[in-house]
Enzyme design. Structure first.
Site, short mmCIF file in Angstrom:
data_model
loop_
_atom_site.label_atom_id
_atom_site.label_comp_id
_atom_site.label_asym_id
_atom_site.label_seq_id
_atom_site.Cartn_x
_atom_site.Cartn_y
_atom_site.Cartn_z
N MET A 61 45.12 14.58 -5.36
CA MET A 61 44.48 14.29 -7.04
C MET A 61 44.91 12.79 -7.30
O MET A 61 43.95 12.25 -8.40
CB MET A 61 44.97 15.29 -7.80
CG MET A 61 44.61 16.67 -7.53
SD MET A 61 45.59 17.96 -8.24
CE MET A 61 46.86 18.28 -7.20
N ARG B 218 37.97 19.35 -12.04
CA ARG B 218 38.63 20.43 -12.30
C ARG B 218 40.35 20.54 -12.47
O ARG B 218 40.72 20.30 -11.56
CB ARG B 218 37.84 21.44 -11.90
CG ARG B 218 38.01 21.61 -10.17
CD ARG B 218 36.92 22.62 -9.66
NE ARG B 218 37.03 22.64 -8.29
CZ ARG B 218 37.77 23.75 -7.52
NH1 ARG B 218 38.10 24.86 -8.42
NH2 ARG B 218 37.64 23.89 -6.33
N LYS C 170 35.92 17.95 -8.11
CA LYS C 170 37.10 17.87 -7.04
C LYS C 170 37.99 18.25 -7.98
O LYS C 170 38.16 17.87 -9.20
CB LYS C 170 36.93 16.78 -6.48
CG LYS C 170 38.46 16.36 -5.76
CD LYS C 170 38.51 14.94 -4.91
CE LYS C 170 39.63 14.47 -4.42
NZ LYS C 170 40.53 15.24 -3.80
N HIS C 171 39.38 18.32 -7.48
CA HIS C 171 40.65 18.37 -8.15
C HIS C 171 41.23 17.01 -8.03
O HIS C 171 41.58 16.44 -7.00
CB HIS C 171 41.78 19.49 -7.58
CG HIS C 171 41.52 20.87 -7.73
ND1 HIS C 171 41.27 21.48 -8.80
CD2 HIS C 171 41.38 21.78 -6.84
CE1 HIS C 171 41.09 22.67 -8.70
NE2 HIS C 171 41.24 23.11 -7.48
N VAL C 172 40.87 16.16 -9.07
CA VAL C 172 41.25 14.83 -9.13
C VAL C 172 41.61 14.29 -10.46
O VAL C 172 40.77 14.77 -11.53
CB VAL C 172 40.18 13.75 -8.35
CG1 VAL C 172 38.95 13.86 -9.19
CG2 VAL C 172 40.52 12.57 -7.93
#
Length: 318
Positions: free
Chosen positions: A94, A61, A119-121
């Site tokens: 990230m 995300r 996950k922010h990735v």
């Protein structure tokens, strides 16, 4: 005499065969030039990717793009539709080292599908470890709106992040986004703004993905077309959720109703609005759009694909 007649007949046929071959070649050339090709992430490809069993869906995300609202929908759906929802507790990393990429991908592969991992990735290439690629989804937002929201969120948080700590001086913390843009401060220049934008999430883990360049844009566009099942648009959130419901019904069945009526979702929507935001002046807006030029190329292509897919689904499922 019979032999001569046979040879004459063969010679007369040769030009005809040659002409036919030329016409066939011309047909294929013209066909490839003028007949529209199916987009790589067309609805039919989407349906092929969306296998009913054994699904691993990754929602890597993008920050400040309605992701917490979408997460609340997914969390509710996980109980309703009997799938696992997994979240990473490490949000700020990230861009990962090769070792950390390997650890994360092995961990995701060890989980029991069907599942959604969030996950922010930045995009992870599972094929590098010999794994089948998972199903990727995401939601992106208008670049200027996302930038302004992220700018103030980093300073003041929101009702869900009241303990937000800003790593900077009080002067920097209280500087308006207009002053930051028009004053040419680093935080609002292309080099810094690009690394915090949407493109790195789609470009991947290569260090070059953090630097503003045509290469990073092209890599992100390639992955958008070829590695993502679907990328929704924050400004069209209801339509985006409806498309996910059509593409992945075993996971997202009932998502539209949850988005509209579920109390928990409404609470997240009301509380996740960033505090302290100032509206952009026309001059600041114009300058910021120039800074985010590459982001807008990517965003506009994502909107085009979103609208194409929406129309295809309407034709298939009136």
């Amino acid at each position: 005499m019979v032999t001569d007649k046979t040879n004459d007949s063969s010679r007369r046929k040769e030009p005809i065969i040659f002409i036919i071959l030329v016409l066939v070649v011309l047909f294929f050339i013209l066909y490839n030039m003028f007949v529209p090709r199916t987009q790589p992430n067309s609805h039919m490809k989407a349906l092929r990717l969306a296998k009913p069993k054994g699904q691993i869906v990754i929602y890597n995300r993008v920050r400040k793009s309605a992701s917490r609202t979408v997460l609340e929908v997914i969390t509710t759906l996980s109980n309703q539709n009997d799938f696992q929802m997994h979240s990473s507790i490490v949000y700020e990393h990230m861009n990962l080292s090769l070792a950390d990429q390997t650890v994360l991908m092995n961990y995701i592969q060890s989980l029991q599908p069907p599942l959604i991992f969030e996950k922010h990735v930045h995009y992870l290439d599972f094929t590098r470890l010999g794994y089948e690629p998972p199903i990727y989804i995401n939601i992106i937002r208008d670049p200027i709106r996302r930038f302004v929201s992220d700018y103030y969120f980093a300073r003041f948080g929101d009702a869900l992040k009241i303990d937000k700590v800003f790593l900077g001086s009080d002067e920097t913390k209280n500087r308006s986004v207009n002053d930051c843009i028009l004053g040419g401060y680093d935080e609002c220049r292309e080099a810094k703004a690009f690394g915090l934008g949407s493109i790195p999430y789609f470009c991947g883990q290569d260090p070059r993905c953090m630097q503003p360049s045509e290469w990073a844009l092209e890599q992100a566009l390639y992955n958008l077309h070829n590695r993502y099942l679907f990328v929704g648009i924050t400004e069209h959130l209801k339509g985006s959720i409806a498309i996910l419901e059509a593409l992945l019904p075993n996971l997202f069945k009932g998502a539209s109703k949850i988005l509209k009526y579920h109390g928990g979702v409404m609470d997240v929507v009301s509380k996740s609005s960033t505090k302290g935001k100032h509206e952009l002046t026309p001059a600041a807006s114009k300058k910021l759009k120039e800074v985010l030029r590459l982001e807008y190329i990517f965003y506009n292509e994502a909107i085009r694909l979103f609208k194409d897919l929406k129309n295809q689904i309407k034709r298939i499922r009136p």
